[in-house]
Design an enzyme around this catalytic site. Structure first.
Site, mmCIF file in Angstrom:
data_model
loop_
_atom_site.group_PDB
_atom_site.id
_atom_site.type_symbol
_atom_site.label_atom_id
_atom_site.label_comp_id
_atom_site.label_asym_id
_atom_site.label_seq_id
_atom_site.Cartn_x
_atom_site.Cartn_y
_atom_site.Cartn_z
ATOM 1 N N GLN A 79 29.374 -0.548 -18.752
ATOM 2 C CA GLN A 79 30.907 -0.180 -18.705
ATOM 3 C C GLN A 79 31.807 -0.679 -20.025
ATOM 4 O O GLN A 79 32.538 -0.003 -20.879
ATOM 5 C CB GLN A 79 31.551 -0.414 -17.528
ATOM 6 C CG GLN A 79 32.842 0.306 -17.260
ATOM 7 C CD GLN A 79 32.590 1.787 -17.196
ATOM 8 O OE1 GLN A 79 31.433 2.084 -16.803
ATOM 9 N NE2 GLN A 79 33.680 2.573 -17.302
ATOM 10 N N ARG A 115 35.012 -5.636 -30.428
ATOM 11 C CA ARG A 115 35.519 -4.081 -30.101
ATOM 12 C C ARG A 115 36.997 -3.996 -30.211
ATOM 13 O O ARG A 115 37.529 -4.575 -29.052
ATOM 14 C CB ARG A 115 34.742 -3.624 -28.792
ATOM 15 C CG ARG A 115 35.209 -2.053 -28.724
ATOM 16 C CD ARG A 115 34.879 -1.255 -29.875
ATOM 17 N NE ARG A 115 34.927 0.097 -29.521
ATOM 18 C CZ ARG A 115 34.777 0.983 -30.399
ATOM 19 N NH1 ARG A 115 34.336 0.940 -31.603
ATOM 20 N NH2 ARG A 115 34.976 2.556 -30.009
ATOM 21 N N GLY A 141 30.900 0.522 -23.089
ATOM 22 C CA GLY A 141 31.379 2.181 -23.359
ATOM 23 C C GLY A 141 30.001 2.953 -23.821
ATOM 24 O O GLY A 141 29.003 2.565 -23.247
ATOM 25 N N GLY A 142 30.358 3.894 -24.596
ATOM 26 C CA GLY A 142 29.356 4.945 -25.003
ATOM 27 C C GLY A 142 28.045 3.776 -25.682
ATOM 28 O O GLY A 142 26.977 4.245 -25.767
ATOM 29 N N ALA A 189 2.379 1.276 3.310
ATOM 30 C CA ALA A 189 2.869 0.047 3.791
ATOM 31 C C ALA A 189 3.733 -0.732 2.698
ATOM 32 O O ALA A 189 3.146 -1.495 1.834
ATOM 33 C CB ALA A 189 1.674 -0.900 4.102
ATOM 34 N N GLU A 245 9.433 -7.923 -3.774
ATOM 35 C CA GLU A 245 9.134 -9.114 -3.052
ATOM 36 C C GLU A 245 10.313 -8.961 -1.801
ATOM 37 O O GLU A 245 10.947 -9.948 -1.547
ATOM 38 C CB GLU A 245 9.612 -10.474 -3.989
ATOM 39 C CG GLU A 245 8.272 -10.309 -5.105
ATOM 40 C CD GLU A 245 8.301 -11.530 -5.753
ATOM 41 O OE1 GLU A 245 8.506 -12.559 -5.132
ATOM 42 O OE2 GLU A 245 7.231 -11.739 -6.571
ATOM 43 N N GLY A 246 10.391 -7.764 -1.158
ATOM 44 C CA GLY A 246 11.402 -7.649 -0.187
ATOM 45 C C GLY A 246 12.575 -6.701 -0.624
ATOM 46 O O GLY A 246 13.148 -7.514 -1.514
ATOM 47 N N GLN A 277 43.396 -6.842 -19.669
ATOM 48 C CA GLN A 277 42.937 -7.525 -18.306
ATOM 49 C C GLN A 277 42.009 -6.767 -17.460
ATOM 50 O O GLN A 277 41.007 -7.655 -17.031
ATOM 51 C CB GLN A 277 44.221 -7.556 -17.499
ATOM 52 C CG GLN A 277 44.121 -8.577 -16.418
ATOM 53 C CD GLN A 277 45.565 -8.611 -15.662
ATOM 54 O OE1 GLN A 277 45.947 -7.684 -15.077
ATOM 55 N NE2 GLN A 277 46.009 -9.625 -15.477
ATOM 56 N N GLU A 321 0.777 -1.021 -0.040
ATOM 57 C CA GLU A 321 -0.072 0.129 -0.041
ATOM 58 C C GLU A 321 0.839 1.293 -0.054
ATOM 59 O O GLU A 321 2.048 1.232 0.359
ATOM 60 C CB GLU A 321 -0.844 -0.249 1.240
ATOM 61 C CG GLU A 321 -2.093 -1.151 1.434
ATOM 62 C CD GLU A 321 -2.660 -1.155 2.531
ATOM 63 O OE1 GLU A 321 -2.952 -0.149 3.260
ATOM 64 O OE2 GLU A 321 -3.485 -2.060 2.810
HETATM 65 C C1 LIG Z 1 7.728 -2.600 -10.612
HETATM 66 C C2 LIG Z 1 7.118 -3.045 -8.987
HETATM 67 C C3 LIG Z 1 6.475 -4.033 -9.004
HETATM 68 C C4 LIG Z 1 6.037 -4.577 -7.556
HETATM 69 N N1 LIG Z 1 4.887 -5.552 -7.551
HETATM 70 C C5 LIG Z 1 4.437 -5.765 -6.425
HETATM 71 C C6 LIG Z 1 3.296 -6.576 -6.336
HETATM 72 O O1 LIG Z 1 3.038 -7.271 -7.432
HETATM 73 N N2 LIG Z 1 2.662 -6.923 -5.229
HETATM 74 C C7 LIG Z 1 3.016 -6.013 -4.228
HETATM 75 O O2 LIG Z 1 2.223 -6.298 -3.233
HETATM 76 N N3 LIG Z 1 3.854 -5.140 -4.042
HETATM 77 C C8 LIG Z 1 4.676 -4.958 -5.359
HETATM 78 N N4 LIG Z 1 5.537 -4.086 -5.595
HETATM 79 C C9 LIG Z 1 5.947 -3.408 -4.122
HETATM 80 C C10 LIG Z 1 7.172 -3.760 -3.654
HETATM 81 O O3 LIG Z 1 7.203 -4.962 -3.080
HETATM 82 C C11 LIG Z 1 7.709 -2.634 -2.578
HETATM 83 O O4 LIG Z 1 8.112 -1.401 -3.378
HETATM 84 C C12 LIG Z 1 8.765 -2.900 -1.662
HETATM 85 O O5 LIG Z 1 8.598 -3.902 -0.594
HETATM 86 C C13 LIG Z 1 9.538 -1.655 -0.926
HETATM 87 O O6 LIG Z 1 8.414 -1.169 -0.315
HETATM 88 P P1 LIG Z 1 8.316 0.614 -0.801
HETATM 89 O O7 LIG Z 1 8.524 0.903 -2.076
HETATM 90 O O8 LIG Z 1 7.287 1.221 0.106
HETATM 91 O O9 LIG Z 1 9.712 1.076 -0.165
HETATM 92 P P2 LIG Z 1 9.872 1.477 1.475
HETATM 93 O O10 LIG Z 1 9.569 0.081 2.417
HETATM 94 O O11 LIG Z 1 9.335 2.823 1.708
HETATM 95 O O12 LIG Z 1 11.470 1.384 1.546
HETATM 96 C C14 LIG Z 1 12.204 2.512 1.231
HETATM 97 C C15 LIG Z 1 13.674 2.042 1.718
HETATM 98 O O13 LIG Z 1 13.969 2.030 2.969
HETATM 99 C C16 LIG Z 1 14.493 0.635 3.458
HETATM 100 N N5 LIG Z 1 13.769 0.367 4.739
HETATM 101 C C17 LIG Z 1 12.459 0.085 5.170
HETATM 102 N N6 LIG Z 1 12.320 -0.249 6.282
HETATM 103 C C18 LIG Z 1 13.579 -0.813 6.727
HETATM 104 C C19 LIG Z 1 13.912 -1.038 7.801
HETATM 105 N N7 LIG Z 1 13.262 -1.552 8.961
HETATM 106 N N8 LIG Z 1 15.512 -1.259 8.043
HETATM 107 C C20 LIG Z 1 16.187 -0.956 6.897
HETATM 108 N N9 LIG Z 1 15.776 -0.310 5.819
HETATM 109 C C21 LIG Z 1 14.421 -0.176 5.691
HETATM 110 C C22 LIG Z 1 14.104 0.015 2.228
HETATM 111 O O14 LIG Z 1 14.606 -1.378 2.203
HETATM 112 C C23 LIG Z 1 14.145 0.825 1.352
HETATM 113 O O15 LIG Z 1 15.314 0.912 0.769
HETATM 114 C C24 LIG Z 1 6.357 -3.760 -6.671
HETATM 115 C C25 LIG Z 1 7.130 -2.824 -6.598
HETATM 116 C C26 LIG Z 1 7.675 -2.504 -7.799
HETATM 117 C C27 LIG Z 1 8.400 -0.973 -8.062
#
Ligand SMILES: Cc1cc2nc3c(=O)[nH]c(=O)nc-3n(C[C@H](O)[C@H](O)[C@H](O)COP(=O)(O)OP(=O)(O)OC[C@H]3O[C@@H](n4cnc5c(N)ncnc54)[C@H](O)[C@@H]3O)c2cc1C
Lengths: 254, 379
Positions: free
Chosen positions: B336, B268, B339-340, B130, B363-364, B279, B127
């Site tokens: 990298q 290239r 390059g361009g 959330a 997914e986290g 290297q 959300e």
């Molecule tokens: C392209 C895309 C597809 C998605 N698909 C789905 C989907 O199908 N279904 C669904 O439910 N969601 C989906 N998501 C949501 C996605 O899972 C969330 O964006 C993600 O879980 C992070 O939540 P947030 O964006 O609100 O970031 P936030 O939770 O606001 O996090 C912002 C930053 O703070 C960090 N942070 C937050 N809390 C902590 C903590 N306690 N400790 C340390 N660091 C913290 C986070 O790691 C992040 O770096 C999608 C998002 C995108 C961009």
């Protein structure tokens, strides 16, 4: 409703052959695949079956480890397979393969039509099909790019240098196909999973009436190599002149 | 220890490679550019039973293992990571949720058409307020007669605009905390549920992502998946499965970056020789190949553990974290090396670079994976 035999070879996938520093070919980390044109052969057989009914039996000669090849072939639609296998059936020559296939087919398989690939991806000797037809005493049509069954004969379109040659042959007959004949299907997940449940007739060297000696001797095999000369020519009149001369000197232009 | 795939796994990986070369490569740049959901491609995927690999045959799947599913997601993602991801979340989360928690009726009604690829699943948890903090969700589900009534706003829903079955998480009892959330299957077209416009994104552009709005959305009681209050635990189990898919997606991206880097660096020529003979470039490629293998071992182990019926959430988190960070690192290197030429549209590495980033977020996030891993090892 024709009974069709399709022959296939499980070959080294050339993409995995490495070239050693001396130009020697390194086969240590190779993978295997269905010989390219044999996929077309299997597809042609399966499409004929889908059109006219009948059966398709896939036949291969190889080493006992080539079980993945059997599954690969069977996942493409044949009803069953005949696996002619022996540890010694490695690096067979076309004449040996054809002789083995002849004995296996004569001895144990019913057929109206045999389909082979025009040549194998590894050696492309184009001999197994014609030799097999000869040994079985049936007509052979090569370079086939279109194939249909019309009663008790086949109508085959041959791709020849100066056009198309349309032939009819009485069944039983053998055809060798070129890739233009079809675009082989990519098996789906279930096709692959079901393949190992299909019947496989295993034939070993002991079951065969003869031994099959090679007639050729491979003296050596090396890779073609391409080295860059890293010469640059300016894009002006003189540069172009020098470029043409350099090509002529290399013998590229004559 | 046995590092060998089954012949079926090898053949299926190979067949998916061919499928992707024939059907995905030709459109990958276009669907990225236009943010287009390639419905025609998903029909072909469905026809080849690629949309429900680990789901039993009696529920419309192919009846193979989870490792095979991961291999397929990897090969698909090597061509187009949006497509790989769509298959991954559809199978790994949506289908798995019903398989693991649905009753017989729900498996017949919801899982079967999804596993056949006729219907697409969507996972609706995040959300606006959330994200990582799932507990901050505010969407509610209130029982009214024979229906639950859903209200709330979800965001970042993958397959939001294109899905058929939505797995929506909402509070049935906010007071109960971790045991107060429930999961509902909401079919497309249910009055009160509306998908927003799909977002214009940096990468993963052909995967459709949108808000989902729920306004007095009534779903019959039968659409409650699993037990009331079990939603959060189910979502976490869904993540465990989904993360193996995201690891696989990341691996596909790294493999593609490696393919492109090898090809380009051999072609290239600068300073009189191919740059692969410098290297500095060769070592970037060595690191890429090494992390690809390391990521594979982590991901395949997690999938294997899943197939063995073992607990695998820590391993899935490790695989996802490692592979995602490696994907970002090595797509940067791949650009990298180009390059361009790697910075302009049309270069595959440009797309890979943009597509890699999301694997560290959804997914986290990587931080969230570290919470899972540390939570496991510090226990
Ligand atoms: C392209 C895309 C597809 C998605 N698909 C789905 C989907 O199908 N279904 C669904 O439910 N969601 C989906 N998501 C949501 C996605 O899972 C969330 O964006 C993600 O879980 C992070 O939540 P947030 O964006 O609100 O970031 P936030 O939770 O606001 O996090 C912002 C930053 O703070 C960090 N942070 C937050 N809390 C902590 C903590 N306690 N400790 C340390 N660091 C913290 C986070 O790691 C992040 O770096 C999608 C998002 C995108 C961009």
């Amino acid at each position: 409703m024709p009974d069709i035999i399709v022959c296939f070879k499980w070959v080294i996938d050339e993409a995995y052959i490495r070239t050693g520093s001396s130009g020697a070919l390194d086969f240590r980390s190779v993978n295997y695949k269905l010989s390219d044109y044999d996929r077309n052969a299997i597809e042609a057989a399966v499409r004929l079956k889908e059109e006219c009914g009948g059966t398709v039996t896939a036949v291969t000669v190889g080493t006992p480890g080539a079980t993945k090849g059997l599954k690969d072939a069977l996942s493409r639609g044949p009803d069953k397979a005949c696996f002619v296998n022996d540890q010694s059936f490695d690096n067979l020559e076309p004449s040996q393969t054809a002789a083995i296939l002849t004995d296996v087919i004569k001895g144990r398989l019913e057929y109206d039509l045999i389909i082979c690939g025009e040549g194998s991806s590894d050696l492309y000797a184009q001999q197994v099909g014609p030799r097999l037809a000869e040994a079985l005493g049936i007509p052979c049509v090569s370079f086939v790019q279109k194939l249909s069954i019309d009663g008790n004969r086949i109508i085959a379109e041959r791709k020849v240098e100066e056009g198309i040659n349309i032939m009819a042959a009485q069944l039983p007959a053998l055809v060798t196909v070129v890739p233009d004949i079809n675009n082989p299907r990519i098996p789906g997940v279930k096709d692959t999973l079901m393949a190992s449940k299909k019947e496989v007739i295993s034939v070993t060297a002991d079951d065969l009436p003869a031994t099959y000696e090679p007639a050729l001797q491979t003296v050596s095999m090396t890779a073609a190599s391409m080295e860059r000369n890293c010469i640059t020519f300016p894009a002006d009149q003189a540069g172009i002149q020098a470029f043409v001369e350099a090509l002529a000197k290399e013998g590229v232009l004559r | 220890m046995d590092f060998k795939f089954t012949e079926e796994q090898e053949l299926l990986r190979q067949n998916m490679r061919e499928f992707a070369e024939a059907n995905v490569d030709p459109i990958a740049a276009e669907i990225d550019e236009n943010s287009r959901h390639p419905a025609e491609l998903f029909q072909k995927l469905a026809a080849g039973d690629w949309m429900g690999i680990p789901i039993p045959v009696e529920y419309g799947g192919a009846g193979a293992d989870y490792l095979t599913h991961a291999l397929v997601v990897e090969e698909l993602s090597r061509s187009c990571s949006s497509t790989g991801f769509t298959v991954s979340i559809h199978v790994g989360i949506a289908c798995m949720l019903v398989l693991l928690f649905g009753n017989e009726e729900q498996k017949k009604k919801f899982l079967t058409p999804m596993a056949k690829g006729e219907k697409l699943g969507a996972f609706v948890l995040t959300e606006p307020g959330a994200g990582t903090d799932v507990m901050a969700a505010t969407t509610t589900a209130v029982l009214d007669g024979n229906d639950y009534v859903l209200n709330g706003v979800k965001t970042f829903t993958s397959n939001g605009p294109t899905g058929d079955n939505y797995f929506v998480f909402a509070w049935t009892d906010k007071e109960a905390g971790r045991k107060g959330m429930s999961c509902f299957v909401v079919p497309k077209g249910t009055p009160g549920m509306q998908a927003g416009e799909h977002f214009k994104k940096m990468g993963l552009r052909s995967s459709q992502t949108s808000e989902m709005l729920f306004k007095d959305c009534r779903v019959p009681k039968e659409n409650l998946l699993g037990k009331e209050g079990a939603g959060l635990a189910m979502a976490m189990t869904g993540f465990d499965h989904g993360r193996i898919g995201i690891a696989a997606q990341s691996l596909g991206i790294i493999q593609a970056a490696l393919d492109e880097s090898i090809k380009w660096s051999k072609e290239r020529v600068q300073f009189g020789k191919p740059i692969s003979r410098q290297q500095a470039i060769a070592w970037m490629i060595a690191d890429m190949a090494m992390d690809l293998d390391a990521g594979r071992f982590l991901a395949y182990r997690a999938a294997w553990m899943k197939d063995q019926g073992l607990t695998f959430s820590k391993e899935a988190a490790m695989a996802k974290l490692f592979a995602a960070e490696a994907a970002m690192k090595h797509t940067t290197k791949a650009v990298q090396i180009h390059g361009g030429y790697g910075y302009v549209k049309g270069a595959k590495v440009e797309r890979l670079f943009r597509d890699a980033k999301i694997t560290e977020i959804y997914e986290g996030t990587s931080e969230a994976q570290r919470m899972v891993i540390s939570g496991n090892v510090l226990r």
